[in-house]
Design an enzyme around this catalytic site. Structure first.
Site, PDB file in Angstrom:
ATOM      1  N   THR A   2       0.798  -1.225   0.000  1.00  0.00           N
ATOM      2  CA  THR A   2       0.000   0.000   0.000  1.00  0.00           C
ATOM      3  C   THR A   2       0.832   1.278   0.000  1.00  0.00           C
ATOM      4  O   THR A   2       1.968   1.288   0.493  1.00  0.00           O
ATOM      5  CB  THR A   2      -0.909  -0.019   1.253  1.00  0.00           C
ATOM      6  OG1 THR A   2      -1.563   1.229   1.390  1.00  0.00           O
ATOM      7  CG2 THR A   2      -0.111  -0.260   2.533  1.00  0.00           C
ATOM      8  N   TYR A  41      -2.398   0.196  10.159  1.00  0.00           N
ATOM      9  CA  TYR A  41      -2.550  -0.537   8.892  1.00  0.00           C
ATOM     10  C   TYR A  41      -1.254  -0.474   8.085  1.00  0.00           C
ATOM     11  O   TYR A  41      -0.748  -1.501   7.628  1.00  0.00           O
ATOM     12  CB  TYR A  41      -3.719   0.066   8.097  1.00  0.00           C
ATOM     13  CG  TYR A  41      -3.824  -0.412   6.677  1.00  0.00           C
ATOM     14  CD1 TYR A  41      -4.274  -1.700   6.372  1.00  0.00           C
ATOM     15  CD2 TYR A  41      -3.462   0.419   5.616  1.00  0.00           C
ATOM     16  CE1 TYR A  41      -4.357  -2.134   5.055  1.00  0.00           C
ATOM     17  CE2 TYR A  41      -3.549  -0.004   4.296  1.00  0.00           C
ATOM     18  CZ  TYR A  41      -3.997  -1.281   4.022  1.00  0.00           C
ATOM     19  OH  TYR A  41      -4.075  -1.710   2.722  1.00  0.00           O
TER      20      TYR A  41
HETATM   21  N1  LIG Z   1      -8.564  -0.942  -1.041  1.00  0.00           N
HETATM   22  C1  LIG Z   1      -7.565  -0.075  -1.178  1.00  0.00           C
HETATM   23  O1  LIG Z   1      -7.786   1.156  -1.384  1.00  0.00           O
HETATM   24  C2  LIG Z   1      -6.141  -0.550  -1.119  1.00  0.00           C
HETATM   25  C3  LIG Z   1      -5.116   0.400  -1.244  1.00  0.00           C
HETATM   26  C4  LIG Z   1      -3.782  -0.048  -1.200  1.00  0.00           C
HETATM   27  C5  LIG Z   1      -3.490  -1.388  -1.052  1.00  0.00           C
HETATM   28  N2  LIG Z   1      -4.513  -2.295  -0.906  1.00  0.00           N
HETATM   29  C6  LIG Z   1      -4.153  -3.701  -0.724  1.00  0.00           C
HETATM   30  O2  LIG Z   1      -4.695  -4.413  -1.824  1.00  0.00           O
HETATM   31  C7  LIG Z   1      -5.049  -5.743  -1.399  1.00  0.00           C
HETATM   32  C8  LIG Z   1      -6.480  -6.034  -1.821  1.00  0.00           C
HETATM   33  O3  LIG Z   1      -7.329  -5.062  -1.207  1.00  0.00           O
HETATM   34  P1  LIG Z   1      -8.901  -5.098  -1.432  1.00  0.00           P
HETATM   35  O4  LIG Z   1      -9.392  -3.687  -1.336  1.00  0.00           O
HETATM   36  O5  LIG Z   1      -9.220  -5.922  -2.640  1.00  0.00           O
HETATM   37  O6  LIG Z   1      -9.347  -5.869  -0.115  1.00  0.00           O
HETATM   38  P2  LIG Z   1     -10.827  -6.218   0.389  1.00  0.00           P
HETATM   39  O7  LIG Z   1     -11.829  -5.911  -0.681  1.00  0.00           O
HETATM   40  O8  LIG Z   1     -10.984  -5.579   1.731  1.00  0.00           O
HETATM   41  O9  LIG Z   1     -10.763  -7.796   0.555  1.00  0.00           O
HETATM   42  C9  LIG Z   1      -9.964  -8.380   1.542  1.00  0.00           C
HETATM   43  C10 LIG Z   1      -9.929  -9.862   1.292  1.00  0.00           C
HETATM   44  O10 LIG Z   1      -9.085 -10.463   2.275  1.00  0.00           O
HETATM   45  C11 LIG Z   1      -9.758 -11.618   2.780  1.00  0.00           C
HETATM   46  N3  LIG Z   1      -9.275 -11.916   4.123  1.00  0.00           N
HETATM   47  C12 LIG Z   1      -9.272 -11.109   5.208  1.00  0.00           C
HETATM   48  N4  LIG Z   1      -8.752 -11.748   6.259  1.00  0.00           N
HETATM   49  C13 LIG Z   1      -8.389 -12.986   5.832  1.00  0.00           C
HETATM   50  C14 LIG Z   1      -7.782 -14.115   6.444  1.00  0.00           C
HETATM   51  N5  LIG Z   1      -7.447 -14.106   7.745  1.00  0.00           N
HETATM   52  N6  LIG Z   1      -7.528 -15.210   5.694  1.00  0.00           N
HETATM   53  C15 LIG Z   1      -7.880 -15.252   4.381  1.00  0.00           C
HETATM   54  N7  LIG Z   1      -8.483 -14.229   3.747  1.00  0.00           N
HETATM   55  C16 LIG Z   1      -8.724 -13.107   4.461  1.00  0.00           C
HETATM   56  C17 LIG Z   1     -11.230 -11.230   2.741  1.00  0.00           C
HETATM   57  O11 LIG Z   1     -12.014 -12.388   2.835  1.00  0.00           O
HETATM   58  P3  LIG Z   1     -13.519 -12.392   3.446  1.00  0.00           P
HETATM   59  O12 LIG Z   1     -14.416 -12.152   2.275  1.00  0.00           O
HETATM   60  O13 LIG Z   1     -13.636 -13.731   4.047  1.00  0.00           O
HETATM   61  O14 LIG Z   1     -13.574 -11.269   4.458  1.00  0.00           O
HETATM   62  C18 LIG Z   1     -11.297 -10.530   1.386  1.00  0.00           C
HETATM   63  O15 LIG Z   1     -11.414 -11.485   0.357  1.00  0.00           O
HETATM   64  C19 LIG Z   1      -4.805  -5.783   0.111  1.00  0.00           C
HETATM   65  O16 LIG Z   1      -3.560  -6.357   0.343  1.00  0.00           O
HETATM   66  C20 LIG Z   1      -4.775  -4.329   0.517  1.00  0.00           C
HETATM   67  O17 LIG Z   1      -3.974  -4.132   1.659  1.00  0.00           O
HETATM   68  C21 LIG Z   1      -5.825  -1.903  -0.951  1.00  0.00           C
END
Ligand SMILES: NC(=O)c1ccc[n+]([C@@H]2O[C@H](COP(=O)([O-])OP(=O)(O)OC[C@H]3O[C@@H](n4cnc5c(N)ncnc54)[C@H](OP(=O)(O)O)[C@@H]3O)[C@@H](O)[C@H]2O)c1
Length: 276
Positions: free
Chosen positions: A101, A125
């Protein structure tokens, strides 16, 4: 070549799956119940059994505000969980992609952060995601660490959806104009990740849509494109106090890969694909 995706129900993971499915490429996308990354035995058993060639690790604790109160949980998922995945990947000889991130940076710069800039996270975070990066570098040399930012796309809630939903009932909306970043469309990000893994050029990469904007600019552009009559007014971030300190400037420079499309065209394509 089999690709395993963690976090397949999330914003980014679901788009990667969609693109792999469309391309007819084999993939594995275990639910959290089958591969909870905080459970070392379950995670390693799953990876050893399936022996994927590549793991794209999108699973994370992504609630920046909640992480301030649930520090232990945030570190368990983002740091320890990532360590489990990285060790398992290394053991089966898989390549690992870890999604990190812009929140690893403190926002003190005035020009885009490069891959070599020193990370200094301001909140739980960001610290937990940086600990995940360190776990990856330590456990597995064949890795890609992909930092991205301000993600929007298909599955789940995102900032643009929230603004468009609010615009249905509000004539004016105040949005902060003193925080700058790089909005990133999951379609462009997933495509770039799937291209990156074909290169075997391991290391740390920044992947975000081109250009930079404030949350105000992003909201105003989404409202303009949607044709809504809602007026977006700029305000200071002090108008929205939060538990987590966020970087004021976290624009990511893609210095090592082909640039992604400009954020405005990404927002336009996204709006054409949804109905809020
Ligand atoms: N969103 C942003 O703006 C942003 C910005 C920068 C970087 N990122 C990074 O990009 C990546 C993807 O983000 P996203 O926005 O697509 O995330 P998201 O929509 O919040 O989805 C998170 C995923 O992680 C799974 N998860 C959470 N805890 C878990 C565990 N203990 N074991 C297995 N699975 C687990 C969730 O499963 P459940 O459905 O079971 O909850 C969900 O599928 C992440 O690494 C995040 O840090 C995101």
């Amino acid at each position: 070549m089999t690709i395993m995706i963690t976090g397949g129900s999330g914003q980014l993971g679901s788009e990667i799956i969609r693109q792999l499915r469309d391309a007819g490429r084999p993939f594995l996308a275990p639910q959290r119940a089958e591969c909870d990354v905080t459970d070392v035995k379950q995670t390693k058993d799953f990876v050893y059994r399936c022996s994927p060639d590549i793991i794209i690790h999108c699973a994370a604790f992504t609630d920046v505000e909640r992480a301030e109160e649930e520090q232990e949980r945030a570190f368990l998922v983002n740091a320890t969980g990532t360590k489990h995945i990285a060790e398992a990947a290394s053991a089966v000889g898989a390549v690992l992609v870890y999604i990190s991130t812009d929140y690893v940076f403190d926002g003190k710069k005035k020009d885009p952060y490069g891959e070599g800039d020193h990370p200094v996270p301001l909140n739980v975070y960001g610290r937990s995601k940086l600990a995940g990066e360190e776990a990856v570098r330590e456990a597995i040399s064949r890795h890609y660490i992909v930092r991205t930012s301000w993600v929007f796309g298909g599955a789940g809630p995102n900032f643009i959806k929230k603004i468009l939903t609010l615009s249905k009932t509000k004539d004016t909306l105040k949005v902060v104009d003193d925080v700058m970043g790089s909005p990133t469309y999951t379609v462009d990000l997933a495509g770039a990740i799937l291209r990156l893994i074909q290169t075997d050029r391991f290391g740390t990469f920044h992947l975000a849509n081109g250009g930079a904007c404030s949350w105000y600019d992003l909201a105003a552009e989404a409202i303009r494109l949607s044709g809504s009559g809602t007026t977006i007014l700029p305000c200071s971030s002090e108008a929205y106090p939060s538990k987590a300190v966020r970087p004021r400037y976290s624009v990511l420079g893609n210095h090592k890969t082909q640039p992604l499309p400009q954020w405005q065209t990404a927002v336009k394509r996204y709006l054409a694909s949804i109905s809020v």
